[in-house]
Design a protein around this motif. Structure first.
Motif, PDB file in Angstrom:
ATOM      1  N   LEU A  62       9.941   2.112   3.422  1.00 43.00           N
ATOM      2  CA  LEU A  62       9.003   1.071   3.826  1.00 43.00           C
ATOM      3  C   LEU A  62       8.694   1.186   5.312  1.00 43.00           C
ATOM      4  O   LEU A  62       9.531   1.646   6.093  1.00 43.00           O
ATOM      5  CB  LEU A  62       9.569  -0.308   3.522  1.00 43.00           C
ATOM      6  N   SER A  63       7.505   0.745   5.694  1.00 39.54           N
ATOM      7  CA  SER A  63       7.153   0.727   7.109  1.00 39.54           C
ATOM      8  C   SER A  63       7.904  -0.397   7.808  1.00 39.54           C
ATOM      9  O   SER A  63       8.321  -1.383   7.184  1.00 39.54           O
ATOM     10  CB  SER A  63       5.647   0.526   7.280  1.00 39.54           C
ATOM     11  N   ASN A  64       8.068  -0.262   9.099  1.00 38.28           N
ATOM     12  CA  ASN A  64       8.710  -1.321   9.882  1.00 38.28           C
ATOM     13  C   ASN A  64       7.948  -2.633   9.747  1.00 38.28           C
ATOM     14  O   ASN A  64       8.543  -3.708   9.619  1.00 38.28           O
ATOM     15  CB  ASN A  64       8.783  -0.919  11.354  1.00 38.28           C
ATOM     16  N   THR A 102       0.858  -1.181   0.000  1.00 38.64           N
ATOM     17  CA  THR A 102       0.000   0.000   0.000  1.00 38.64           C
ATOM     18  C   THR A 102       0.890   1.226   0.000  1.00 38.64           C
ATOM     19  O   THR A 102       1.578   1.512   0.984  1.00 38.64           O
ATOM     20  CB  THR A 102      -0.922   0.016   1.228  1.00 38.64           C
ATOM     21  N   PHE A 103       0.883   1.911  -1.131  1.00 37.62           N
ATOM     22  CA  PHE A 103       1.771   3.051  -1.339  1.00 37.62           C
ATOM     23  C   PHE A 103       0.972   4.342  -1.261  1.00 37.62           C
ATOM     24  O   PHE A 103      -0.061   4.499  -1.916  1.00 37.62           O
ATOM     25  CB  PHE A 103       2.453   2.940  -2.706  1.00 37.62           C
ATOM     26  N   CYS A 104       1.457   5.290  -0.475  1.00 35.33           N
ATOM     27  CA  CYS A 104       0.770   6.561  -0.282  1.00 35.33           C
ATOM     28  C   CYS A 104       1.569   7.688  -0.930  1.00 35.33           C
ATOM     29  O   CYS A 104       2.801   7.748  -0.803  1.00 35.33           O
ATOM     30  CB  CYS A 104       0.593   6.849   1.212  1.00 35.33           C
ATOM     31  N   TYR A 105       0.843   8.562  -1.632  1.00 35.83           N
ATOM     32  CA  TYR A 105       1.493   9.761  -2.169  1.00 35.83           C
ATOM     33  C   TYR A 105       0.509  10.919  -2.145  1.00 35.83           C
ATOM     34  O   TYR A 105      -0.697  10.732  -2.005  1.00 35.83           O
ATOM     35  CB  TYR A 105       2.067   9.525  -3.561  1.00 35.83           C
ATOM     36  N   GLU A 106       1.058  12.123  -2.253  1.00 36.59           N
ATOM     37  CA  GLU A 106       0.270  13.324  -2.020  1.00 36.59           C
ATOM     38  C   GLU A 106      -0.843  13.499  -3.055  1.00 36.59           C
ATOM     39  O   GLU A 106      -0.688  13.139  -4.222  1.00 36.59           O
ATOM     40  CB  GLU A 106       1.174  14.559  -2.019  1.00 36.59           C
ATOM     41  N   ASP A 107      -1.961  14.087  -2.601  1.00 37.92           N
ATOM     42  CA  ASP A 107      -3.098  14.318  -3.483  1.00 37.92           C
ATOM     43  C   ASP A 107      -3.004  15.650  -4.221  1.00 37.92           C
ATOM     44  O   ASP A 107      -4.003  16.189  -4.690  1.00 37.92           O
ATOM     45  CB  ASP A 107      -4.413  14.248  -2.698  1.00 37.92           C
ATOM     46  N   LEU A 163       1.229  14.895   5.095  1.00 34.18           N
ATOM     47  CA  LEU A 163       1.435  14.590   6.509  1.00 34.18           C
ATOM     48  C   LEU A 163       0.679  13.333   6.929  1.00 34.18           C
ATOM     49  O   LEU A 163       1.139  12.585   7.796  1.00 34.18           O
ATOM     50  CB  LEU A 163       1.032  15.780   7.383  1.00 34.18           C
ATOM     51  N   ARG A 164      -0.456  13.076   6.300  1.00 33.75           N
ATOM     52  CA  ARG A 164      -1.200  11.848   6.604  1.00 33.75           C
ATOM     53  C   ARG A 164      -0.482  10.620   6.047  1.00 33.75           C
ATOM     54  O   ARG A 164      -0.551   9.535   6.641  1.00 33.75           O
ATOM     55  CB  ARG A 164      -2.628  11.935   6.079  1.00 33.75           C
ATOM     56  N   CYS A 165       0.192  10.775   4.910  1.00 33.05           N
ATOM     57  CA  CYS A 165       1.010   9.674   4.397  1.00 33.05           C
ATOM     58  C   CYS A 165       2.112   9.322   5.394  1.00 33.05           C
ATOM     59  O   CYS A 165       2.347   8.143   5.710  1.00 33.05           O
ATOM     60  CB  CYS A 165       1.625  10.047   3.051  1.00 33.05           C
ATOM     61  N   LEU A 166       2.786  10.354   5.899  1.00 33.67           N
ATOM     62  CA  LEU A 166       3.847  10.113   6.884  1.00 33.67           C
ATOM     63  C   LEU A 166       3.292   9.475   8.150  1.00 33.67           C
ATOM     64  O   LEU A 166       3.889   8.539   8.705  1.00 33.67           O
ATOM     65  CB  LEU A 166       4.547  11.426   7.224  1.00 33.67           C
ATOM     66  N   GLN A 167       2.153   9.963   8.614  1.00 38.46           N
ATOM     67  CA  GLN A 167       1.542   9.396   9.809  1.00 38.46           C
ATOM     68  C   GLN A 167       1.170   7.934   9.588  1.00 38.46           C
ATOM     69  O   GLN A 167       1.359   7.089  10.465  1.00 38.46           O
ATOM     70  CB  GLN A 167       0.298  10.194  10.185  1.00 38.46           C
ATOM     71  N   GLY A 168       0.640   7.632   8.395  1.00 35.47           N
ATOM     72  CA  GLY A 168       0.272   6.260   8.081  1.00 35.47           C
ATOM     73  C   GLY A 168       1.471   5.329   8.051  1.00 35.47           C
ATOM     74  O   GLY A 168       1.381   4.169   8.472  1.00 35.47           O
ATOM     75  N   LEU A 169       2.602   5.810   7.561  1.00 33.44           N
ATOM     76  CA  LEU A 169       3.807   4.987   7.558  1.00 33.44           C
ATOM     77  C   LEU A 169       4.270   4.735   8.986  1.00 33.44           C
ATOM     78  O   LEU A 169       4.704   3.633   9.324  1.00 33.44           O
ATOM     79  CB  LEU A 169       4.917   5.668   6.753  1.00 33.44           C
ATOM     80  N   GLU A 170       4.158   5.744   9.828  1.00 34.12           N
ATOM     81  CA  GLU A 170       4.594   5.606  11.211  1.00 34.12           C
ATOM     82  C   GLU A 170       3.723   4.621  11.986  1.00 34.12           C
ATOM     83  O   GLU A 170       4.233   3.838  12.794  1.00 34.12           O
ATOM     84  CB  GLU A 170       4.601   6.967  11.903  1.00 34.12           C
ATOM     85  N   ASP A 171       2.406   4.632  11.740  1.00 34.00           N
ATOM     86  CA  ASP A 171       1.531   3.713  12.481  1.00 34.00           C
ATOM     87  C   ASP A 171       1.286   2.404  11.732  1.00 34.00           C
ATOM     88  O   ASP A 171       0.448   1.591  12.130  1.00 34.00           O
ATOM     89  CB  ASP A 171       0.206   4.381  12.859  1.00 34.00           C
ATOM     90  N   SER A 211      -0.177   1.727   8.968  1.00 30.75           N
ATOM     91  CA  SER A 211      -1.378   1.569   8.149  1.00 30.75           C
ATOM     92  C   SER A 211      -1.056   1.788   6.672  1.00 30.75           C
ATOM     93  O   SER A 211      -1.855   1.439   5.799  1.00 30.75           O
ATOM     94  CB  SER A 211      -2.472   2.537   8.607  1.00 30.75           C
ATOM     95  N   ILE A 212       0.088   2.359   6.396  1.00 36.06           N
ATOM     96  CA  ILE A 212       0.623   2.540   5.046  1.00 36.06           C
ATOM     97  C   ILE A 212       1.937   1.781   4.970  1.00 36.06           C
ATOM     98  O   ILE A 212       2.722   1.774   5.927  1.00 36.06           O
ATOM     99  CB  ILE A 212       0.846   4.040   4.740  1.00 36.06           C
ATOM    100  N   ASP A 213       2.198   1.147   3.832  1.00 39.33           N
ATOM    101  CA  ASP A 213       3.414   0.330   3.703  1.00 39.33           C
ATOM    102  C   ASP A 213       4.601   1.097   3.153  1.00 39.33           C
ATOM    103  O   ASP A 213       5.749   0.750   3.455  1.00 39.33           O
ATOM    104  CB  ASP A 213       3.155  -0.867   2.786  1.00 39.33           C
ATOM    105  N   ALA A 214       4.351   2.112   2.336  1.00 42.69           N
ATOM    106  CA  ALA A 214       5.486   2.738   1.648  1.00 42.69           C
ATOM    107  C   ALA A 214       5.123   4.133   1.160  1.00 42.69           C
ATOM    108  O   ALA A 214       3.957   4.470   0.933  1.00 42.69           O
ATOM    109  CB  ALA A 214       5.928   1.874   0.463  1.00 42.69           C
ATOM    110  N   LEU A 215       6.163   4.930   0.973  1.00 44.62           N
ATOM    111  CA  LEU A 215       6.083   6.232   0.322  1.00 44.62           C
ATOM    112  C   LEU A 215       7.483   6.579  -0.169  1.00 44.62           C
ATOM    113  O   LEU A 215       8.448   5.875   0.134  1.00 44.62           O
ATOM    114  CB  LEU A 215       5.528   7.307   1.269  1.00 44.62           C
ATOM    115  N   ILE A 216       7.595   7.652  -0.929  1.00 45.05           N
ATOM    116  CA  ILE A 216       8.896   8.100  -1.415  1.00 45.05           C
ATOM    117  C   ILE A 216       9.274   9.368  -0.673  1.00 45.05           C
ATOM    118  O   ILE A 216       8.502  10.328  -0.636  1.00 45.05           O
ATOM    119  CB  ILE A 216       8.864   8.369  -2.928  1.00 45.05           C
ATOM    120  N   ALA A 217      10.463   9.372  -0.067  1.00 44.55           N
ATOM    121  CA  ALA A 217      10.892  10.539   0.702  1.00 44.55           C
ATOM    122  C   ALA A 217      12.401  10.523   0.831  1.00 44.55           C
ATOM    123  O   ALA A 217      13.066   9.512   0.567  1.00 44.55           O
ATOM    124  CB  ALA A 217      10.254  10.546   2.088  1.00 44.55           C
ATOM    125  N   SER A 218      12.946  11.656   1.238  1.00 40.99           N
ATOM    126  CA  SER A 218      14.374  11.739   1.534  1.00 40.99           C
ATOM    127  C   SER A 218      14.626  11.231   2.946  1.00 40.99           C
ATOM    128  O   SER A 218      13.703  11.125   3.763  1.00 40.99           O
ATOM    129  CB  SER A 218      14.859  13.183   1.391  1.00 40.99           C
TER     130      SER A 218
END
Length: 264
Positions: free
Chosen positions: A228-230, A34-39, A83-91, A93-100
């Protein structure tokens, strides 16, 4: 002065129907990423300003789809405020995103690393470079090399701080367009613009309409990683490594350049 590459290609679905390059030693998987990216649209990476995924989704989404296909991963795309993508990765509920790679994200992100623990740039999702853009008749290179001179650089408020020449002063403005307006009018010496994508010098086409030049080499470069999420990495460690290994093999540099200059 490196040759600046401006791509004038017209985007069509057929333009990106390419077969992903084969990735060695991979196996199919029933895993879903489950990949999250900005809307919000951020070309060349993401296209469209909504929660929907358009037919031409952006270079990063095409790239991710190619890597997922190569590794046999099922891909689920979710568009949310950043910010919700980042929050989802931390908890988880999201598996991945692209970031530095950022210090404040280290405790909840997993990304490709070298043996010494440093990020592995060879497995980065993408790379970008920023150059100083200045009026064609303003010799800022001479000013930068002369420590007795002083230059002013306008950047949009909220942008992450980057290293600047020692004799530069930053001026915060409300938008990228305002920064460019100040450069064109001669009220500041320079601003920063994207000038390199995945190691290729490039510029957005609209800059050709302005009396500005880009100063190479880039004063800053950054790398985006498939974070990737933990939870996902703990469940699929081998598959995670295969995904990271697939990214450089499925990278279509020309496609990023085409999306850089797409018009809505």
């Amino acid at each position: 002065m490196p040759i600046l590459l401006t791509v004038l290609a017209v985007l069509t679905p057929a333009a990106y129907a390419k077969t992903p390059k084969p990735v060695a030693a991979i196996s199919s998987s029933d895993a879903t990423l489950t990949f999250c990216y900005e809307d919000k649209q951020l070309l060349p990476y993401y296209a469209g300003n909504s929660s929907n995924v358009p037919e031409l989704p952006g270079a990063s989404i095409e790239h991710l789809r190619a890597a997922a296909t190569a590794t046999g991963v099922n891909l689920q795309l979710v568009r949310l405020p950043w910010l919700r993508c980042l929050q989802g990765l931390e908890d988880n509920s999201i598996d991945a995103l692209i970031a530095s790679v950022e210090t404040e994200r280290l405790h909840y992100t997993v990304y490709p690393k070298l043996a010494n623990g440093e990020p592995d740039t060879n497995k980065a999702f993408n790379q970008l470079g920023l150059c100083l853009a200045h009026r064609f008749d303003n010799p800022i290179e001479n000013k930068i090399n002369n420590e007795t001179e002083h230059i002013t650089v306008a950047r949009a408020l909220g942008y992450r701080a980057i290293s600047m020449p020692n004799n530069a002063s930053l001026i915060g403005v409300h938008s990228v367009q305002k920064a460019l307006d100040l450069v064109v009018s001669g009220r500041v010496d320079a601003t920063t613009v994207l000038c390199q994508l995945n190691g290729i010098n490039a510029k957005e086409r609209y800059l050709n309409l302005l009396p500005v030049q880009l100063m190479y080499p880039p004063i800053h470069q950054s790398f985006g990683y498939l974070m990737l999420s933990n939870s996902f990495y703990q469940r699929y460690p081998q598959l995670s490594e295969q995904l990271w290994n697939a990214l450089p093999k499925t990278l279509d540099k020309a496609r990023y350049l085409e999306y850089l200059n797409v018009t809505e």
